[in-house]
Write an enzyme that holds these catalytic residues in place. Sequence first.
Site, mmCIF file in Angstrom:
data_model
loop_
_atom_site.group_PDB
_atom_site.id
_atom_site.type_symbol
_atom_site.label_atom_id
_atom_site.label_comp_id
_atom_site.label_asym_id
_atom_site.label_seq_id
_atom_site.Cartn_x
_atom_site.Cartn_y
_atom_site.Cartn_z
ATOM 1 N N LYS A 1 39.448 -27.988 34.157
ATOM 2 C CA LYS A 1 38.749 -29.137 33.570
ATOM 3 C C LYS A 1 37.926 -29.912 34.585
ATOM 4 C CE LYS A 1 41.469 -30.092 29.445
ATOM 5 N NZ LYS A 1 40.289 -29.884 28.590
ATOM 6 N N GLY B 1 35.650 -31.670 17.206
ATOM 7 C CA GLY B 1 35.158 -30.313 17.109
ATOM 8 C C GLY B 1 33.807 -30.254 16.417
ATOM 9 N N ALA B 2 33.687 -29.340 15.470
ATOM 10 C CA ALA B 2 32.419 -29.150 14.764
ATOM 11 C C ALA B 2 32.042 -30.337 13.893
ATOM 12 C CB ALA B 2 32.482 -27.885 13.911
ATOM 13 N N ALA C 1 36.610 -28.864 37.507
ATOM 14 C CA ALA C 1 35.456 -28.088 37.935
ATOM 15 C C ALA C 1 34.432 -27.965 36.815
ATOM 16 C CB ALA C 1 35.920 -26.702 38.399
ATOM 17 N N ASN C 2 34.909 -27.742 35.590
ATOM 18 C CA ASN C 2 33.981 -27.628 34.453
ATOM 19 C C ASN C 2 33.172 -28.906 34.266
ATOM 20 O OD1 ASN C 2 35.213 -25.150 34.023
ATOM 21 N ND2 ASN C 2 36.365 -25.824 32.227
ATOM 22 N N ASP D 1 34.745 -29.911 27.850
ATOM 23 C CA ASP D 1 34.367 -30.354 29.194
ATOM 24 C C ASP D 1 32.869 -30.598 29.290
ATOM 25 O OD1 ASP D 1 37.014 -30.208 30.080
ATOM 26 O OD2 ASP D 1 36.813 -28.082 30.538
ATOM 27 N N LEU E 1 40.675 -20.282 37.970
ATOM 28 C CA LEU E 1 39.997 -19.059 37.587
ATOM 29 C C LEU E 1 40.532 -18.681 36.211
ATOM 30 C CD1 LEU E 1 37.964 -16.891 38.480
ATOM 31 C CD2 LEU E 1 39.912 -15.541 39.288
ATOM 32 N N ASP E 2 39.628 -18.554 35.250
ATOM 33 C CA ASP E 2 40.015 -18.227 33.876
ATOM 34 C C ASP E 2 40.006 -16.717 33.671
ATOM 35 O OD1 ASP E 2 40.061 -20.939 33.430
ATOM 36 O OD2 ASP E 2 38.204 -20.982 32.257
#
Length: 281
Positions: free
Chosen positions: A39, A198-199, A41-42, A229, A11-12
């Site tokens: 990770k 990343g981007a 669950a995501n 994720d 839970l975040d």
Amino acid sequence: MRITVVGSINLDLVASAPSLPAPGETVTGASLARHPGGKGANQALAARRLGAEVALIGRVGDDEMAGAATALLRADGVDLSGVETDPAAPTGVALITVDPSGENQITVAAGANHLVTPEQLPARIETPLIAQLELPIPTVEAAVGRATDFVCVNLAPAAPVSEALLRRADLIVVNETEAAFYGEALHAGGGMVVVTKGARGAVMYRHGVETAWATPPRVTAVDAVGAGDAFVGAIAVALLEGMEPDAALHFACAAGALAATRPGAQPSLGDRAEVEGLMKA
């Protein structure tokens, strides 16, 4: 397509703040939200929303947070029959601070995740497997060793793993920091290695040689939590569907970019139509 994910469930607790605190600094003016995360669950939910049938193996505590942590997984039809409830440990919690640009700091209290043992795994995992390193490493090693189909390992957070795991994985996904941690060992096996940037996109290697590259669509980032994720779930689904490496990377970059435009980990994960729509925009 059916995929088994062996991984963490959290839970975040997310504080959206004006800036990320420096060591010893207190930052005020934040707003707080709770989102399902972890990770494992995501990535399970990401793959499910992109069209796969997904079973998750993991562990939660016997507490109120367990229901909140698994709510979206249940709602989207992820098979949770392999998720056990531990009466002695709390559900895992991630404490996350996010700034207005989407950058974040994360501290994880693993709780029940660290009590997932090899004994909880089936003797054979006969579907494609996705695993990460938020569970005990011996459990991850056991899952990979029992897999008889395609194996995707997201080596995050970076930690020492066996040469056998690196050689067995058909697909390894790391970010640049994790790639630096493992070095040339990443390329010891014959599988694909994807490094996310990343981007700036992602690059795929085989035997240390670049074979494909993709950049994500331009988006306005709100929260990068869960974007990696989303990428892992998407690249696994795309390759299992038979997409060529270039196309699979573009699809996964779009899934990650879409997730970065929304707050929270699991709430940010897009479905197939949304990801494909972003690719066409």
